[in-house]
Design a protein around this motif. Structure first.
Motif, mmCIF file in Angstrom:
data_model
loop_
_atom_site.group_PDB
_atom_site.id
_atom_site.type_symbol
_atom_site.label_atom_id
_atom_site.label_comp_id
_atom_site.label_asym_id
_atom_site.label_seq_id
_atom_site.Cartn_x
_atom_site.Cartn_y
_atom_site.Cartn_z
ATOM 1 N N TRP A 9 26.127 37.753 -15.087
ATOM 2 C CA TRP A 9 27.342 37.381 -14.356
ATOM 3 C C TRP A 9 27.268 37.820 -12.906
ATOM 4 O O TRP A 9 27.769 37.133 -12.014
ATOM 5 C CB TRP A 9 28.580 37.961 -15.034
ATOM 6 N N TRP A 66 27.830 35.369 -9.887
ATOM 7 C CA TRP A 66 28.911 35.641 -8.937
ATOM 8 C C TRP A 66 28.380 35.670 -7.504
ATOM 9 O O TRP A 66 29.007 35.137 -6.593
ATOM 10 C CB TRP A 66 29.581 36.972 -9.292
ATOM 11 N N LEU A 68 32.924 30.807 -7.894
ATOM 12 C CA LEU A 68 33.165 31.906 -8.825
ATOM 13 C C LEU A 68 33.681 33.137 -8.077
ATOM 14 O O LEU A 68 34.565 33.842 -8.565
ATOM 15 C CB LEU A 68 31.885 32.239 -9.598
ATOM 16 N N ARG A 69 33.162 33.369 -6.870
ATOM 17 C CA ARG A 69 33.670 34.476 -6.046
ATOM 18 C C ARG A 69 35.122 34.233 -5.658
ATOM 19 O O ARG A 69 35.910 35.171 -5.565
ATOM 20 C CB ARG A 69 32.810 34.668 -4.800
ATOM 21 N N LEU A 122 37.268 32.582 -7.481
ATOM 22 C CA LEU A 122 38.040 32.741 -8.708
ATOM 23 C C LEU A 122 38.220 34.212 -9.071
ATOM 24 O O LEU A 122 39.281 34.631 -9.533
ATOM 25 C CB LEU A 122 37.353 31.988 -9.858
ATOM 26 N N PHE A 123 37.181 35.001 -8.871
ATOM 27 C CA PHE A 123 37.189 36.445 -9.145
ATOM 28 C C PHE A 123 36.827 37.201 -7.873
ATOM 29 O O PHE A 123 35.700 37.676 -7.733
ATOM 30 C CB PHE A 123 36.202 36.794 -10.257
ATOM 31 N N PRO A 124 37.771 37.352 -6.952
ATOM 32 C CA PRO A 124 37.437 38.000 -5.679
ATOM 33 C C PRO A 124 37.289 39.506 -5.843
ATOM 34 O O PRO A 124 37.933 40.121 -6.694
ATOM 35 C CB PRO A 124 38.626 37.656 -4.796
ATOM 36 N N PHE A 125 36.446 40.066 -5.027
ATOM 37 C CA PHE A 125 36.264 41.525 -4.950
ATOM 38 C C PHE A 125 37.062 41.992 -3.743
ATOM 39 O O PHE A 125 36.784 41.590 -2.626
ATOM 40 C CB PHE A 125 34.772 41.862 -4.796
ATOM 41 N N ARG A 126 38.065 42.789 -3.973
ATOM 42 C CA ARG A 126 38.951 43.217 -2.892
ATOM 43 C C ARG A 126 38.906 44.724 -2.731
ATOM 44 O O ARG A 126 38.888 45.453 -3.712
ATOM 45 C CB ARG A 126 40.379 42.781 -3.173
#
Length: 130
Positions: free
Chosen positions: A110, A114, A120-121, A123-127
Motif C-alpha cells: 500500500w 500510495w 490515492l494520496r 483519497l488518503f491524505p497525510f496531514r
C-alpha cells in the motif's frame, strides 16, 4: 508529466514488493518446488493447493502492477494476505516473524501504491497536525 521523487520511491517499493512475491511465493508454488507443498502441509493445507494459490497470487500481482487496476489488485491482495495471516495464527507460528509478516507486506504494498498514485494520496491524505 515529470515523475517526482515520491512517485519514483513508490515505483521502487512496488518493484521490490513484486520481486519478493514472485521469487519467494509465486515461483516456488507454480514451478512445483517441493518446499512449497511442504510448507503448505506444515500449515495444515491439503496436498495440491499450492499451485492454485500461486495462480491467485499471480493474478492479484498482475492487477496490482497495472495502473488502471492497481487499487483492485491491492484490495484483493490484502484479502489474500489476511488469509495467510489467519493461517499463521491458526498454526501457532511466531508472532513477529510469521503472523505479522503479511501485515508488513501489506504496508509495503500500500505504501508503494500510495506514493505512486496521486488519486490515492488525495483519497488518503497525510496531514501534519500543528
Amino acid at each position: 508529466m515529470k515523475a517526482t521523487p515520491m512517485v519514483w520511491s513508490g515505483r521502487v517499493l512496488t518493484g521490490l514488493f513484486a520481486l519478493f512475491i514472485l521469487g519467494a511465493s509465486v515461483f516456488p508454488k507454480l514451478s512445483g518446488m517441493p518446499v512449497a507443498e511442504e510448507t503448505m502441509a506444515q500449515l495444515g493445507w491439503p496436498h495440491g493447493y499450492a499451485f492454485a494459490i500461486g495462480l491467485i497470487e499471480l493474478g492479484c500481482l498482475i492487477l496490482y502492477l497495472i495502473p488502471r487496476t492497481s487499487v483492485l489488485g491491492a484490495v484483493l491482495f490484502m484479502g489474500l494476505l489476511g488469509g495467510a495471516m489467519a493461517t499463521q495464527i491458526r498454526a501457532g507460528a511466531p508472532l513477529f516473524s510469521h503472523q505479522l509478516f503479511s501485515l508488513y507486506l501489506g504496508l509495503v504494498m500500500w505504501g508503494g501504491l500510495w506514493l505512486r498514485d496521486a488519486s490515492l494520496r488525495a483519497l488518503f491524505p497525510f496531514r501534519r497536525v500543528a
